[in-house]
Design a protein around this motif. Sequence first.
Motif, PDB file in Angstrom:
ATOM      1  N   LYS A   1      12.666   6.595  -9.594  1.00 20.99           N
ATOM      2  CA  LYS A   1      12.271   5.187  -9.781  1.00 20.99           C
ATOM      3  C   LYS A   1      11.533   4.704  -8.539  1.00 20.99           C
ATOM      4  CE  LYS A   1      16.640   4.999 -12.213  1.00 20.99           C
ATOM      5  NZ  LYS A   1      18.059   4.609 -12.099  1.00 20.99           N
ATOM      6  N   VAL A   2      10.270   5.119  -8.405  1.00 28.76           N
ATOM      7  CA  VAL A   2       9.491   4.840  -7.198  1.00 28.76           C
ATOM      8  C   VAL A   2       8.245   4.028  -7.530  1.00 28.76           C
ATOM      9  CG1 VAL A   2       8.355   5.837  -5.193  1.00 28.76           C
ATOM     10  CG2 VAL A   2      10.268   7.045  -6.249  1.00 28.76           C
ATOM     11  N   SER A   3       8.040   2.964  -6.759  1.00 27.57           N
ATOM     12  CA  SER A   3       6.820   2.159  -6.874  1.00 27.57           C
ATOM     13  C   SER A   3       6.240   1.931  -5.487  1.00 27.57           C
ATOM     14  CB  SER A   3       7.120   0.799  -7.517  1.00 27.57           C
ATOM     15  OG  SER A   3       7.638   0.955  -8.822  1.00 27.57           O
ATOM     16  N   ILE A   4       4.929   2.052  -5.374  1.00 28.63           N
ATOM     17  CA  ILE A   4       4.254   1.718  -4.124  1.00 28.63           C
ATOM     18  C   ILE A   4       3.778   0.271  -4.215  1.00 28.63           C
ATOM     19  CG2 ILE A   4       2.221   2.157  -2.692  1.00 28.63           C
ATOM     20  CD1 ILE A   4       2.466   5.093  -3.382  1.00 28.63           C
ATOM     21  N   LEU A   5       4.110  -0.506  -3.193  1.00 30.56           N
ATOM     22  CA  LEU A   5       3.744  -1.919  -3.125  1.00 30.56           C
ATOM     23  C   LEU A   5       2.643  -2.071  -2.086  1.00 30.56           C
ATOM     24  CD1 LEU A   5       7.470  -2.898  -2.929  1.00 30.56           C
ATOM     25  CD2 LEU A   5       6.046  -3.374  -4.931  1.00 30.56           C
ATOM     26  N   THR A   6       1.411  -2.186  -2.513  1.00 26.84           N
ATOM     27  CA  THR A   6       0.293  -2.258  -1.561  1.00 26.84           C
ATOM     28  C   THR A   6       0.067  -3.673  -1.038  1.00 26.84           C
ATOM     29  OG1 THR A   6      -1.298  -2.519  -3.365  1.00 26.84           O
ATOM     30  CG2 THR A   6      -0.862  -0.271  -2.598  1.00 26.84           C
ATOM     31  N   ASN A   7       0.668  -4.664  -1.704  1.00 25.24           N
ATOM     32  CA  ASN A   7       0.527  -6.065  -1.274  1.00 25.24           C
ATOM     33  C   ASN A   7      -0.945  -6.456  -1.141  1.00 25.24           C
ATOM     34  OD1 ASN A   7       1.793  -8.523  -0.632  1.00 25.24           O
ATOM     35  ND2 ASN A   7       1.580  -8.152   1.566  1.00 25.24           N
ATOM     36  N   GLY A   8      -1.739  -5.986  -2.053  1.00 22.46           N
ATOM     37  CA  GLY A   8      -3.185  -6.211  -2.041  1.00 22.46           C
ATOM     38  C   GLY A   8      -3.898  -4.979  -2.572  1.00 22.46           C
ATOM     39  N   ASN A   9      -5.160  -4.842  -2.254  1.00 21.11           N
ATOM     40  CA  ASN A   9      -5.943  -3.724  -2.773  1.00 21.11           C
ATOM     41  C   ASN A   9      -5.409  -2.381  -2.288  1.00 21.11           C
ATOM     42  OD1 ASN A   9      -7.740  -5.452  -4.099  1.00 21.11           O
ATOM     43  ND2 ASN A   9      -9.031  -5.666  -2.276  1.00 21.11           N
ATOM     44  N   PRO A  10      -5.242  -1.413  -3.191  1.00 19.04           N
ATOM     45  CA  PRO A  10      -4.763  -0.083  -2.790  1.00 19.04           C
ATOM     46  C   PRO A  10      -5.826   0.677  -2.015  1.00 19.04           C
ATOM     47  CG  PRO A  10      -5.302  -0.106  -5.128  1.00 19.04           C
ATOM     48  CD  PRO A  10      -5.424  -1.529  -4.654  1.00 19.04           C
ATOM     49  N   ASP A  11      -5.360   1.607  -1.184  1.00 12.03           N
ATOM     50  CA  ASP A  11      -6.269   2.383  -0.343  1.00 12.03           C
ATOM     51  C   ASP A  11      -5.929   3.866  -0.474  1.00 12.03           C
ATOM     52  OD1 ASP A  11      -8.131   3.165   1.565  1.00 12.03           O
ATOM     53  OD2 ASP A  11      -6.823   2.719   3.258  1.00 12.03           O
ATOM     54  N   PHE A  12      -6.233   4.424  -1.649  1.00 11.84           N
ATOM     55  CA  PHE A  12      -5.937   5.821  -1.917  1.00 11.84           C
ATOM     56  C   PHE A  12      -7.194   6.552  -2.382  1.00 11.84           C
ATOM     57  CE2 PHE A  12      -1.975   3.510  -2.942  1.00 11.84           C
ATOM     58  CZ  PHE A  12      -1.123   4.123  -2.030  1.00 11.84           C
ATOM     59  N   THR A  13      -7.229   7.848  -2.126  1.00 13.27           N
ATOM     60  CA  THR A  13      -8.310   8.666  -2.660  1.00 13.27           C
ATOM     61  C   THR A  13      -8.043   8.902  -4.145  1.00 13.27           C
ATOM     62  OG1 THR A  13      -7.198  10.776  -2.220  1.00 13.27           O
ATOM     63  CG2 THR A  13      -8.538   9.833  -0.424  1.00 13.27           C
ATOM     64  N   GLN A  14      -9.051   9.341  -4.862  1.00 16.91           N
ATOM     65  CA  GLN A  14      -8.874   9.637  -6.278  1.00 16.91           C
ATOM     66  C   GLN A  14      -7.862  10.763  -6.484  1.00 16.91           C
ATOM     67  OE1 GLN A  14     -10.061   7.933  -8.972  1.00 16.91           O
ATOM     68  NE2 GLN A  14     -10.718   6.491  -7.374  1.00 16.91           N
ATOM     69  N   GLU A  15      -7.859  11.731  -5.573  1.00 17.72           N
ATOM     70  CA  GLU A  15      -6.902  12.831  -5.650  1.00 17.72           C
ATOM     71  C   GLU A  15      -5.480  12.324  -5.458  1.00 17.72           C
ATOM     72  OE1 GLU A  15      -5.865  17.132  -3.495  1.00 17.72           O
ATOM     73  OE2 GLU A  15      -7.552  15.912  -2.776  1.00 17.72           O
ATOM     74  N   GLN A  16      -5.276  11.395  -4.510  1.00 17.88           N
ATOM     75  CA  GLN A  16      -3.951  10.833  -4.290  1.00 17.88           C
ATOM     76  C   GLN A  16      -3.482  10.032  -5.493  1.00 17.88           C
ATOM     77  OE1 GLN A  16      -4.751   8.720  -0.614  1.00 17.88           O
ATOM     78  NE2 GLN A  16      -3.724  10.292   0.634  1.00 17.88           N
ATOM     79  N   ILE A  17      -4.380   9.246  -6.078  1.00 18.71           N
ATOM     80  CA  ILE A  17      -4.022   8.453  -7.262  1.00 18.71           C
ATOM     81  C   ILE A  17      -3.609   9.356  -8.409  1.00 18.71           C
ATOM     82  CG2 ILE A  17      -4.959   6.935  -9.046  1.00 18.71           C
ATOM     83  CD1 ILE A  17      -6.632   5.587  -6.856  1.00 18.71           C
ATOM     84  N   ALA A  18      -4.336  10.457  -8.583  1.00 14.81           N
ATOM     85  CA  ALA A  18      -4.010  11.405  -9.656  1.00 14.81           C
ATOM     86  C   ALA A  18      -2.623  12.007  -9.442  1.00 14.81           C
ATOM     87  CB  ALA A  18      -5.070  12.503  -9.718  1.00 14.81           C
ATOM     88  N   LYS A  19      -2.295  12.356  -8.189  1.00 19.39           N
ATOM     89  CA  LYS A  19      -0.986  12.938  -7.889  1.00 19.39           C
ATOM     90  C   LYS A  19       0.130  11.918  -8.082  1.00 19.39           C
ATOM     91  CE  LYS A  19      -1.858  16.865  -4.874  1.00 19.39           C
ATOM     92  NZ  LYS A  19      -1.476  17.537  -3.607  1.00 19.39           N
ATOM     93  N   LEU A  20      -0.120  10.684  -7.683  1.00 16.79           N
ATOM     94  CA  LEU A  20       0.886   9.633  -7.858  1.00 16.79           C
ATOM     95  C   LEU A  20       1.157   9.398  -9.342  1.00 16.79           C
ATOM     96  CD1 LEU A  20      -0.317   7.118  -5.107  1.00 16.79           C
ATOM     97  CD2 LEU A  20       1.777   8.500  -5.046  1.00 16.79           C
TER      98      LEU A  20
END
Length: 301
Positions: free
Chosen positions: A169-188
């Motif tokens: 049960k994991v959520s990332i809270l960026t508190n604004g615009n996310p800053d991830f690469t496309q590869e990181q987003i795919a893995k998440l």
Amino acid sequence: MKTSNYDVIIIGGSYAGLSAAMALGRSMRKVLIIDSEKPCNQQTPKSHNFITQDGVAPGEISAIARKQVLEYKTVESLKDLAVGAKKKKNNFHITTKSNGDFIGKKLIFATGIKDMIPEIKGFKECWGISMIHCPYCHGYEFRNKRTGILTNGDRAFHLASLVKNLTDKVSILTNGNPDFTQEQIAKLKANNVDIIENKISELEHKDGAIKSLIFTDGKEISFDAIYAGFPFEQHSSIPVSLGCELTEHGYIKINELQQTTIEGVYSCGDNSAMMRSVASAVASGNLTGAMVNHNLTQEQF
């Protein structure tokens, strides 16, 4: 006030400073520990991942350590705040808030860092209790719980990979615009880690135990724990005023022998290392004490 002379003055008397003092006391060095007794983990109810002390309150660990260290008759402790330091010839002159004046041949900074916690309602009250910084220090206690990661980019991605092993049960809270690469987003996404961009307005809690996050758009999400990566600053300005260099990340720059960029000045604990735990602080303090004693020995022998 009469000036007192020591082999070593240690500024900061928590785990790293006490550990350094023990190594020096056992080597019969005359040591003064100056400590204001305001540790950064004073809100944390229990310390973990430190063998023989797992689950013990941080204050209890430091109290036992201080008692044991002061059994060595060449070690003294002063409850005070160091406010200045100057190098004169081969000695260091330390002044304190109570106008104390002390001289040491060597100087150790075990002063720690200060977290710059955002002025968001509930954050400070939960910091170190249910708003936590390290999966190794606190993660097991929140296994299988609804967990947030309040940071962004590479640090958030790294934490998510560690926390995912403890809970689904994991959520990332960026508190604004996310800053991830496309590869990181795919893995998440492949690991079912949500990315929540909403701005946070409040953290609802009871006695430091998180209940939920309330966002500026009115949305509310329940959490049991939140990992947070806040910016920090050095707890003491003395190292920089003395000329000690900092790393690009803001830590006191040291070499493999715990020496700073100023000859005769050493540093230990989380003011000079990314590993932020009681066990790591004790280890670095022990090494620092040994290295300072070695330096003194080479000068005298």
